[in-house]
Design an enzyme around this catalytic site. Structure first.
Site, mmCIF file in Angstrom:
data_model
loop_
_atom_site.group_PDB
_atom_site.id
_atom_site.type_symbol
_atom_site.label_atom_id
_atom_site.label_comp_id
_atom_site.label_asym_id
_atom_site.label_seq_id
_atom_site.Cartn_x
_atom_site.Cartn_y
_atom_site.Cartn_z
ATOM 1 N N GLY A 17 0.786 -1.229 0.000
ATOM 2 C CA GLY A 17 0.000 0.000 0.000
ATOM 3 C C GLY A 17 0.814 1.273 0.000
ATOM 4 O O GLY A 17 0.344 2.310 0.486
ATOM 5 N N SER A 18 2.012 1.233 -0.595
ATOM 6 C CA SER A 18 2.814 2.468 -0.585
ATOM 7 C C SER A 18 2.186 3.543 -1.477
ATOM 8 O O SER A 18 2.267 4.740 -1.165
ATOM 9 C CB SER A 18 4.259 2.192 -1.002
ATOM 10 O OG SER A 18 4.332 1.826 -2.359
ATOM 11 N N LEU A 98 -10.771 -7.398 -12.347
ATOM 12 C CA LEU A 98 -12.200 -7.115 -12.182
ATOM 13 C C LEU A 98 -12.940 -7.498 -13.463
ATOM 14 O O LEU A 98 -12.393 -7.405 -14.570
ATOM 15 C CB LEU A 98 -12.392 -5.625 -11.860
ATOM 16 C CG LEU A 98 -11.782 -5.187 -10.520
ATOM 17 C CD1 LEU A 98 -11.705 -3.670 -10.413
ATOM 18 C CD2 LEU A 98 -12.562 -5.771 -9.339
ATOM 19 N N HIS A 114 0.248 0.892 -13.255
ATOM 20 C CA HIS A 114 0.909 -0.339 -13.689
ATOM 21 C C HIS A 114 2.405 -0.059 -13.827
ATOM 22 O O HIS A 114 2.798 0.967 -14.388
ATOM 23 C CB HIS A 114 0.329 -0.798 -15.033
ATOM 24 C CG HIS A 114 0.959 -2.056 -15.524
ATOM 25 N ND1 HIS A 114 0.617 -3.295 -15.034
ATOM 26 C CD2 HIS A 114 1.953 -2.272 -16.431
ATOM 27 C CE1 HIS A 114 1.358 -4.221 -15.626
ATOM 28 N NE2 HIS A 114 2.170 -3.621 -16.479
ATOM 29 N N LEU A 149 -7.184 -6.085 -20.050
ATOM 30 C CA LEU A 149 -6.203 -6.030 -18.959
ATOM 31 C C LEU A 149 -5.038 -5.087 -19.288
ATOM 32 O O LEU A 149 -4.347 -5.277 -20.293
ATOM 33 C CB LEU A 149 -5.658 -7.441 -18.673
ATOM 34 C CG LEU A 149 -4.647 -7.533 -17.541
ATOM 35 C CD1 LEU A 149 -5.290 -7.208 -16.204
ATOM 36 C CD2 LEU A 149 -4.005 -8.913 -17.510
ATOM 37 N N ASP A 150 -4.847 -4.088 -18.437
ATOM 38 C CA ASP A 150 -3.772 -3.098 -18.592
ATOM 39 C C ASP A 150 -3.838 -2.378 -19.938
ATOM 40 O O ASP A 150 -2.827 -1.853 -20.432
ATOM 41 C CB ASP A 150 -2.379 -3.749 -18.417
ATOM 42 C CG ASP A 150 -2.210 -4.360 -17.027
ATOM 43 O OD1 ASP A 150 -2.773 -3.815 -16.062
ATOM 44 O OD2 ASP A 150 -1.514 -5.379 -16.914
ATOM 45 N N GLU A 179 6.017 6.322 -9.067
ATOM 46 C CA GLU A 179 4.568 6.081 -8.966
ATOM 47 C C GLU A 179 3.961 6.998 -7.896
ATOM 48 O O GLU A 179 2.846 7.510 -8.048
ATOM 49 C CB GLU A 179 4.294 4.619 -8.590
ATOM 50 C CG GLU A 179 4.680 3.624 -9.660
ATOM 51 C CD GLU A 179 4.355 2.182 -9.267
ATOM 52 O OE1 GLU A 179 3.819 1.942 -8.170
ATOM 53 O OE2 GLU A 179 4.645 1.287 -10.078
HETATM 54 C C1 GAR Z 1 3.019 -1.005 -7.560
HETATM 55 O O1 GAR Z 1 4.333 -0.967 -8.032
HETATM 56 C C2 GAR Z 1 2.048 -1.094 -8.705
HETATM 57 O O2 GAR Z 1 2.499 -0.463 -9.852
HETATM 58 C C3 GAR Z 1 1.939 -2.581 -8.904
HETATM 59 O O3 GAR Z 1 1.971 -3.129 -7.621
HETATM 60 C C4 GAR Z 1 2.763 -2.298 -6.787
HETATM 61 C C5 GAR Z 1 2.008 -2.076 -5.499
HETATM 62 O O4 GAR Z 1 2.810 -1.450 -4.560
HETATM 63 N N1 GAR Z 1 0.731 -2.899 -9.574
HETATM 64 C C6 GAR Z 1 0.612 -3.926 -10.417
HETATM 65 O O5 GAR Z 1 1.526 -4.684 -10.660
HETATM 66 C C7 GAR Z 1 -0.753 -4.082 -11.018
HETATM 67 N N2 GAR Z 1 -0.717 -4.973 -12.111
HETATM 68 P P1 GAR Z 1 2.147 -0.777 -3.270
HETATM 69 O O6 GAR Z 1 1.221 -1.807 -2.662
HETATM 70 O O7 GAR Z 1 3.334 -0.506 -2.378
HETATM 71 O O8 GAR Z 1 1.443 0.462 -3.723
#
Ligand code: GAR
Length: 219
Positions: A17-18, A98, A114, A149-150, A179
Site C-alpha cells: 500500500g505504498s 475485475l 501499472h 487487462l492493462d 509512482e
Molecule cells: C506497484 O508498483 C504497482 O504499480 C503494482 O503493484 C505495486 C504495489 O505497490 N501494480 C501492479 O503490478 C498491477 N498490475 P504498493 O502496494 O506498495 O502500492
C-alpha cells in the site's frame, strides 16, 4: 465528480500500500482536493490495511472468495464503495482482475497504476521482463481501467533510464518512487476537473488526450 466538495476516493490494495499511503498523504497535506473515503483489500493480512488504519482511514477487508465467486466479491465491494460515497475507484497494487461487467458499469471512474511503460509489458513481473528484454527505459503508467487487462486509455507515464547495474529490486524501487508522484498528480487532475471522461475517452484541459503525458525522472 461529486458535488459535495472533495473527490471521494476508494482505494483498492492487495499488499504494502505504498501508493495508497502516498495518495493519502497528498490528500492530508491539502496538495490534493480529494479525500480517502475507503481503503479496501481482498487480502485481510495486507500490510496496507494496517497502514491505512494507522493513518486514521476507514479500511476493510473483503476476503477473496476465489475466482468462481468473483461476482460475490464485486457485489460486496460495490456496496462498500457506494456506502462510502466513493466517486473514483483507485487501484493501487490491487492484484485481481475485475470483471468486464464491473468495469463497464463504472467506465471513467476507475484508475490503475501499472509498473511499465504500457502498452509494453502488461501483466506480471514487469521489472524482470524489462531487464531480460534489454530495454533502455522503463517506468509506470496511470491509466483508466477498461475490460482489456492493462489496456485502458493511458493518462500519465513516468520514465526512467535503465542502468547497467539495475536489478529487479532496484528497478522496482526506482519505478515505485515515481509512482508515488504521478498517481497523486493524476488524481489531482480529476479533483480539479482538468481530467474528464467523455464518450469513452480521457480529456485533459478540454481536449482529447490522444497519447499519454510523459514525465522524465532521473531517479
Ligand atoms: C506497484 O508498483 C504497482 O504499480 C503494482 O503493484 C505495486 C504495489 O505497490 N501494480 C501492479 O503490478 C498491477 N498490475 P504498493 O502496494 O506498495 O502500492
Amino acid at each position: 465528480m461529486s458535488t459535495r466538495g472533495a473527490l471521494r476516493l476508494g482505494i483498492l490494495i492487495s499488499g504494502r500500500g505504498s501508493n495508497m499511503t502516498a495518495i493519502a498523504q497528498a490528500c492530508r497535506s491539502g496538495r490534493l482536493g480529494a479525500e480517502v473515503a475507503l481503503v479496501l483489500s481482498e487480502q485481510p493480512a495486507a500490510a496496507g490495511l494496517e497502514s491505512a488504519r494507522g493513518f486514521g482511514l476507514p479500511a476493510r477487508a473483503i476476503p477473496w472468495p476465489g475466482a468462481a465467486l468473483r461476482t460475490q466479491f464485486e457485489q460486496d465491494a460495490a456496496s462498500a464503495l457506494d456506502a462510502a460515497g466513493v466517486d473514483l475507484i483507485v487501484l493501487a497494487g490491487f492484484m485481481r482482475i475485475l470483471s468486464a461487467e464491473f468495469v463497464t458499469a463504472r467506465a471513467g471512474r476507475i484508475l490503475n497504476i501499472h509498473p511499465s511503460l504500457l502498452p509494453k509489458f502488461p501483466g506480471l513481473h514487469t521489472h524482470r521482463r524489462v531487464l531480460e528484454a534489454g530495454e533502455r527505459s522503463h517506468g509506470a503508467t496511470v491509466h483508466y481501467v477498461t475490460p482489456e487487462l492493462d489496456g485502458g486509455p493511458r493518462v500519465l507515464q513516468s520514465r526512467i533510464a535503465v542502468r547497467s547495474a539495475d536489478s529487479e529490486a532496484s528497478l522496482s524501487a526506482r519505478v515505485q518512487a515515481t509512482e508515488h508522484i504521478i498517481y497523486p498528480k493524476v488524481i489531482g487532475w480529476c479533483a480539479e476537473g482538468r481530467l474528464e471522461w467523455r464518450e469513452g475517452n480521457p480529456w485533459l484541459d478540454g481536449v482529447p488526450l490522444m497519447a499519454p503525458m510523459i514525465e522524465e525522472f532521473d531517479a
